[in-house]
Structure formats: structure tokens, C-alpha cells
Design a protein around this motif. Structure first.
Motif, PDB file in Angstrom:
ATOM      1  N   LEU A 275       0.912  -1.138  -0.003  1.00  0.00           N
ATOM      2  CA  LEU A 275       0.018  -0.021  -0.037  1.00  0.00           C
ATOM      3  C   LEU A 275       0.957   1.164   0.072  1.00  0.00           C
ATOM      4  N   ALA A 276       1.778   1.192   0.875  1.00  0.00           N
ATOM      5  CA  ALA A 276       2.740   2.419   0.818  1.00  0.00           C
ATOM      6  C   ALA A 276       3.721   2.731  -0.408  1.00  0.00           C
ATOM      7  N   VAL A 277       3.974   1.476  -1.212  1.00  0.00           N
ATOM      8  CA  VAL A 277       4.853   1.704  -2.297  1.00  0.00           C
ATOM      9  C   VAL A 277       3.602   2.215  -3.368  1.00  0.00           C
ATOM     10  N   TYR A 278       2.302   1.717  -3.419  1.00  0.00           N
ATOM     11  CA  TYR A 278       1.665   2.242  -4.503  1.00  0.00           C
ATOM     12  C   TYR A 278       1.076   3.741  -4.271  1.00  0.00           C
ATOM     13  N   LEU A 279       0.863   4.103  -3.175  1.00  0.00           N
ATOM     14  CA  LEU A 279       0.523   5.702  -2.779  1.00  0.00           C
ATOM     15  C   LEU A 279       1.891   6.404  -3.091  1.00  0.00           C
ATOM     16  N   PHE A 280       2.933   5.788  -2.694  1.00  0.00           N
ATOM     17  CA  PHE A 280       4.160   6.790  -2.888  1.00  0.00           C
ATOM     18  C   PHE A 280       4.328   7.021  -4.548  1.00  0.00           C
ATOM     19  N   PHE A 281       4.331   5.932  -5.081  1.00  0.00           N
ATOM     20  CA  PHE A 281       4.591   6.116  -6.377  1.00  0.00           C
ATOM     21  C   PHE A 281       3.576   6.881  -7.440  1.00  0.00           C
ATOM     22  N   THR A 282       2.183   6.629  -6.700  1.00  0.00           N
ATOM     23  CA  THR A 282       1.324   7.241  -7.374  1.00  0.00           C
ATOM     24  C   THR A 282       1.363   8.807  -7.177  1.00  0.00           C
ATOM     25  N   GLY A 283       1.822   9.264  -6.102  1.00  0.00           N
ATOM     26  CA  GLY A 283       2.329  10.637  -5.787  1.00  0.00           C
ATOM     27  C   GLY A 283       3.258  11.253  -6.799  1.00  0.00           C
ATOM     28  N   ILE A 284       4.286  10.389  -6.949  1.00  0.00           N
ATOM     29  CA  ILE A 284       5.252  10.482  -7.494  1.00  0.00           C
ATOM     30  C   ILE A 284       5.142  10.782  -9.113  1.00  0.00           C
ATOM     31  N   SER A 285       4.248   9.893  -9.582  1.00  0.00           N
ATOM     32  CA  SER A 285       3.803   9.848 -10.959  1.00  0.00           C
ATOM     33  C   SER A 285       3.126  11.241 -11.497  1.00  0.00           C
ATOM     34  N   PHE A 286       2.462  11.652 -10.535  1.00  0.00           N
ATOM     35  CA  PHE A 286       1.655  12.996 -10.222  1.00  0.00           C
ATOM     36  C   PHE A 286       2.638  14.100 -10.719  1.00  0.00           C
ATOM     37  N   LEU A 287       3.776  14.200  -9.682  1.00  0.00           N
ATOM     38  CA  LEU A 287       4.595  15.291  -9.774  1.00  0.00           C
ATOM     39  C   LEU A 287       5.630  15.300 -11.092  1.00  0.00           C
ATOM     40  N   VAL A 363       2.977 -14.492  -3.293  1.00  0.00           N
ATOM     41  CA  VAL A 363       2.343 -13.657  -1.927  1.00  0.00           C
ATOM     42  C   VAL A 363       2.196 -12.127  -2.381  1.00  0.00           C
ATOM     43  N   PRO A 364       3.255 -11.383  -2.400  1.00  0.00           N
ATOM     44  CA  PRO A 364       3.707 -10.030  -2.705  1.00  0.00           C
ATOM     45  C   PRO A 364       2.658  -9.517  -4.408  1.00  0.00           C
ATOM     46  N   LEU A 365       2.811 -10.251  -5.151  1.00  0.00           N
ATOM     47  CA  LEU A 365       2.084 -10.229  -6.281  1.00  0.00           C
ATOM     48  C   LEU A 365       0.624 -10.006  -6.199  1.00  0.00           C
ATOM     49  N   VAL A 366       0.095 -11.348  -5.732  1.00  0.00           N
ATOM     50  CA  VAL A 366      -1.369 -11.328  -5.525  1.00  0.00           C
ATOM     51  C   VAL A 366      -1.697 -10.035  -4.563  1.00  0.00           C
ATOM     52  N   LEU A 367      -1.378  -9.761  -3.728  1.00  0.00           N
ATOM     53  CA  LEU A 367      -1.881  -8.865  -2.760  1.00  0.00           C
ATOM     54  C   LEU A 367      -1.578  -7.389  -3.313  1.00  0.00           C
ATOM     55  N   TYR A 368      -0.650  -7.390  -3.941  1.00  0.00           N
ATOM     56  CA  TYR A 368      -0.589  -6.040  -4.705  1.00  0.00           C
ATOM     57  C   TYR A 368      -1.589  -5.741  -5.779  1.00  0.00           C
ATOM     58  N   GLN A 369      -1.798  -6.831  -6.561  1.00  0.00           N
ATOM     59  CA  GLN A 369      -2.964  -6.544  -7.369  1.00  0.00           C
ATOM     60  C   GLN A 369      -4.154  -6.178  -6.648  1.00  0.00           C
ATOM     61  N   ALA A 370      -4.519  -6.925  -5.765  1.00  0.00           N
ATOM     62  CA  ALA A 370      -5.901  -6.412  -5.145  1.00  0.00           C
ATOM     63  C   ALA A 370      -5.867  -5.076  -4.391  1.00  0.00           C
ATOM     64  N   GLU A 371      -4.666  -4.921  -3.901  1.00  0.00           N
ATOM     65  CA  GLU A 371      -4.512  -3.374  -3.249  1.00  0.00           C
ATOM     66  C   GLU A 371      -4.352  -2.513  -4.101  1.00  0.00           C
ATOM     67  N   GLN A 372      -3.833  -2.492  -5.380  1.00  0.00           N
ATOM     68  CA  GLN A 372      -3.662  -1.476  -6.363  1.00  0.00           C
ATOM     69  C   GLN A 372      -5.331  -1.165  -6.959  1.00  0.00           C
ATOM     70  N   VAL A 373      -5.980  -2.271  -7.017  1.00  0.00           N
ATOM     71  CA  VAL A 373      -7.477  -2.120  -7.462  1.00  0.00           C
ATOM     72  C   VAL A 373      -8.308  -1.510  -6.506  1.00  0.00           C
ATOM     73  N   LEU A 374      -8.049  -1.748  -5.267  1.00  0.00           N
ATOM     74  CA  LEU A 374      -9.153  -1.347  -4.325  1.00  0.00           C
ATOM     75  C   LEU A 374      -8.472   0.165  -4.060  1.00  0.00           C
ATOM     76  N   THR A 375      -7.125   0.654  -3.955  1.00  0.00           N
ATOM     77  CA  THR A 375      -6.765   1.965  -3.936  1.00  0.00           C
ATOM     78  C   THR A 375      -7.240   2.830  -5.142  1.00  0.00           C
ATOM     79  N   ALA A 376      -7.006   2.299  -6.406  1.00  0.00           N
ATOM     80  CA  ALA A 376      -7.410   3.160  -7.428  1.00  0.00           C
ATOM     81  C   ALA A 376      -8.778   3.327  -7.594  1.00  0.00           C
ATOM     82  N   SER A 377      -9.681   2.328  -7.079  1.00  0.00           N
ATOM     83  CA  SER A 377     -11.030   2.709  -7.265  1.00  0.00           C
ATOM     84  C   SER A 377     -11.275   3.905  -6.058  1.00  0.00           C
TER      85      SER A 377
END
Length: 436
Positions: A275-287, A363-377
Motif C-alpha cells: 500500500l505504501a509503495v502504491y501510494l508513494f509512486f502514485t504521488g511521484i507519478s503526479f509530480l 504472495v506480494p504479487l497477488v496482494l499488490y494486485q488487489a490493493e492497487q485495484v482497491l486503492t485506484a477505485s
């Protein structure tokens, strides 16, 4: 839906009820995860319905068939030429994210925490080097009103190049003594990996997209009627297919005992880390997509002969890297996202001789997929509100085009790859909004 009882009707249209109804995707996902937990053999890879084909190919193909039916051919070609956006997303997706996360993984490894499994750390490295996801970023970009045409181009290019870049990055990061146990050179054939990736991207992305474009141009009226029917009845085919894709991923993970092969502390750590990785790089992507220094240095478009040559050419070079809002939404959804559809094949191909640790790697791949979809929603309505002015302008342009039947010729000088700030008023991003 309308009820004959006035009380029921008031409850149905109440803001709280509408909010709860808007969370239908999360309810369905929870149900699918429970089914995957207790009946993993149904939708897993090689399971009862052969999930790697029926869902891995079929569901993804349906998403891109819908995209092909709804997207303008001329604007797809225009977005393919947007090399600046392709370069930005590729640098973010493959280099920046992987190098930073690898540094964190090294620090965690050096800490010698007994609760964090080394193979899970390897799974994090494999996950973060994967290309952008095949389906969810397209759906989220469409729902947020972003440049879904550019997003489709990124999916095709990212996954084609990712078949070669991801194994090379994993090999580079695991070539030292620190991660020698995870050397992918001992795994399966890389040539077989390339073949599978090319086959999946070709059959599930390129072919249905091409077929959809052919149908759209050969039968424009039936296609328009079909798209109108989906809009009228709010049929969200893309979201339904995305649920099936996640269902298959969780089924495969549960069947391989991914979540029981490591400690609960490790699972919790991976959830928060992802979750921290996805949020951090989403913010970096905007900048990265809207760097404020470009606006400060180049506030006005230069007129040749009325400004210095240095300013004129610097403006032409750097200002296009300040993307409009719709392109920015695409970049924010594409750059931090990682594919599970191809990621599973990438991991299993590279670590074919480590089957006893395959569940931990996934484990990290499957969880990352679910978290990126939920966070992006959660980001979708926020970004849609932020880009409302461009979306409304595109809708006006679309109506004008439909009334006059006249379309401008594609001109790169007039429309510099839809990435300059001036193009916020006349973007060549898609004007045919199809919200899945």
C-alpha cells in the motif's frame, strides 16, 4: 430501480444508500475471495475451468474488445505517437520504482528480521519489476475520465517490452551474494517465457483490440447502438471481467498455499508495504507528469522572432512534458501498477526449479494486485472531479463533431502528442467517453 412503496423509494435514493451501492465492486470482490479460499481449484491456473485460458485470456480479451469497439482509430494512432508519455511511464514503471523498492528490500534483508521471509522479499522484487497491469489500469482510467487511448497503448507496449526487461532486471538485482538464493538463472527457459508473454499479449490484447476496431469501422451504426445500450443500462463489463481476473489470481494463490506458507506478521507487513509503495509512486507519478518547474520557467508560449532562441527551443523541448489532466490520470494509473496476469508467468518461468517456494514468491504479487485495484477505485471519483473541465470540453467537442461530421486532420505540430498544457483546451485525447 423504482419501488411502488414511497418509503422504499426514498431509502433507495438516499445518499447513504447510494454510497453503499457504489461499493458493489468491493462486496463482489470479498465474495470471490471467500469462494477462492474454499474452492481454489475452480478458477485457478489449470483448474476446473482452466483459469489461465478462460479468464487469463477470455476476460482480458473481452475488456480490450470493448476498448476496440469504443475508441476512435485516428486517436489511437495519435496516442501511439506520444513518445514522451511512453518514455515517462516506462522510466517510472521499470527503473524508478524497481530501484527504490530494491533498496528497501536490501535494508529489510540486512535487518535480519526473522518474521520477514527471504523468498517473500524476492517476490516483492519480482513484483515491482513487472510491467503495468493488463486490465485494471485501463478500466480505472476510463472510469476516471482519463486518456484511456493512451492507457491501451501503454498496456501493449509495456507488456511487450516487459517480457524482456523484467527478467533482465530480476537477474541484475539478484546477481549479488545477498539474493544469490533467488538466482533466476536456475529457473525455467527464458525463451519459453518470451513465447508465453507474446502469446498472451497478442491473443488477449492486440487481437481483440484489432477486431473491435474493424467492427467499429465496418459496422458503425450497430456498434454505436451496442455501446449506447451498455451506457443506458449501466452495464460495467470491464469491472465484471476485472473481478474474474482477481478471482483467478486469488484461487491460484490459495491453491498453492501462498498465504499459509509464511507467517501472519509477514502477510501484514506485505499488505502495508504494498500500500505504501502504491501510494508513494502514485504521488511521484503526479509530480513527474505535472512538474511545477516547467510552468515557472515557461509560463507563455513563445512567438518565433519575439523571444530568444534559447527560450523558444527550450519551450519546445520541455513544455510538452507538462501533461494535461487526462494524460496525467493515465500516467498515475499506469506507472505504479503491476500485472498479475503476466506476472505469474514471469515468476513461475524464472523460478521453475523452486516449486516449494513458489507460493511465497506469489504472495506480494497477488496482494499488490488487489490493493492497487482497491486503492485506484478510491482515486477514481477524486481524479474525475479534478479533470472535470477537460472531460466536459471533450464532450462538447464530441457533440460538435457528431453534428458537423467534420474531423480535423491529424497534425503533430498542432497537437503535440496531447501532452502540452495548451492542449488542455483542445486535447486529442479520446472524445468518445465510454465509462465501464
Amino acid at each position: 430501480m423504482k419501488f411502488s412503496n414511497p418509503t422504499l423509494q426514498r431509502i433507495w435514493v438516499h445518499p447513504i444508500t447510494e454510497f453503499l451501492r457504489s461499493l458493489w465492486f468491493f462486496y463482489c470482490l470479498a465474495i470471490f475471495i471467500v469462494i477462492a479460499r474454499f474452492a481454489p481449484n475452480f478458477a485457478r491456473d489449470g483448474g476446473l475451468i482452466k483459469g489461465q485460458y478462460s479468464i487469463g485470456y477470455g476476460a482480458v480479451a473481452w475488456i480490450f474488445l470493448q476498448s476496440g469497439l469504443s475508441m476512435s482509430t485516428r486517436r489511437i494512432l495519435a496516442n501511439i505517437s506520444n513518445w514522451r508519455a511512453h518514455l515517462t511511464i516506462a522510466m517510472m514503471s521499470f527503473l524508478l520504482t524497481s530501484s527504490i523498492v530494491y533498496g528497501f528490500c536490501v535494508a529489510i534483508k540486512k535487518s535480519n528480521n526473522k518474521y520477514i521471509d527471504d523468498w517473500v522479499l524476492m517476490g516483492i522484487i519480482c513484483t515491482i519489476t513487472c510491467p503495468t497491469t493488463v486490465a485494471s489500469n485501463v478500466i480505472m482510467t476510463q472510469n476516471a475520465g482519463g486518456n484511456d487511448l493512451l492507457c491501451v497503448c501503454e498496456v501493449v507496449l509495456g507488456n511487450l517490452f516487459g517480457a524482456f526487461i523484467t527478467p533482465a532486471l530480476v537477474q541484475m538485482y539478484t546477481s549479488n551474494n545477498l539474493f544469490a538464493f533467488g538466482d533466476p538463472s536456475a529457473g525455467g527457459s527464458i525463451n519459453a517465457l518470451y513465447g508465453r508473454v507474446m502469446k498472451q499479449v497478442g491473443l488477449s490484447v492486440f487481437v481483440p483490440l484489432f477486431v473491435g476496431q474493424c467492427i467499429q469501422n465496418i459496422f458503425p451504426k450497430p456498434t454505436s447502438a451496442y455501446i449506447g445500450f451498455l451506457k443506458k443500462h449501466n452495464i460495467k463489463i470491464g469491472s465484471y471481467m476485472l473481478l474474474l481476473i482477481m478471482f483467478s489470481s486469488f484461487s491460484t494463490a490459495f491453491y498453492q498455499k501462498s498465504f499459509t506458507s509464511v507467517s501472519h506478521v509477514c502477510i501484514i507487513f506485505v499488505c502495508f508495504f504494498n500500500l505504501a509503495v502504491y501510494l508513494f509512486f502514485t504521488g511521484i507519478s503526479f509530480l513527474v507528469a505535472r512538474p511545477i518547474w516547467i510552468i515557472k520557467l515557461f509560463p507563455q508560449e513563445p512567438v518565433k522572432g519575439e523571444c530568444s532562441r534559447a527560450y523558444y527551443y527550450s519551450y519546445k523541448l520541455f513544455r510538452p512534458f507538462y501533461y494535461n489532466k487526462k494524460d496525467t490520470i493515465c500516467i498515475m494509473f499506469c506507472a505504479p501498477a503491476k500485472t498479475a496476469a503476466l506476472g505469474v508467468s514471469l515468476i513461475t518461468s524464472q523460478y521453475g526449479t523452486h516449486k516449494e517456494h513458489l507460493g511465497k514468491l506469489l504472495v506480494p504479487l497477488v496482494l499488490y494486485q488487489a490493493e492497487q485495484v482497491l486503492t485506484a477505485s478510491i482515486f477514481v471519483p477524486i481524479l474525475k472531479r479534478w479533470a472535470r473541465d477537460e472531460i466536459e470540453q471533450d464532450n462538447i467537442n464530441s457533440q460538435n463533431e457528431n453534428q458537423t461530421g467534420v474531423t480535423d486532420e491529424f497534425d503533430l505540430e498542432k497537437y503535440p502528442s496531447s501532452s502540452t498544457s495548451d492542449s488542455e483546451d483542445q486535447s486529442i485525447s479520446t472524445i468518445e467517453q465510454f465509462t465501464i
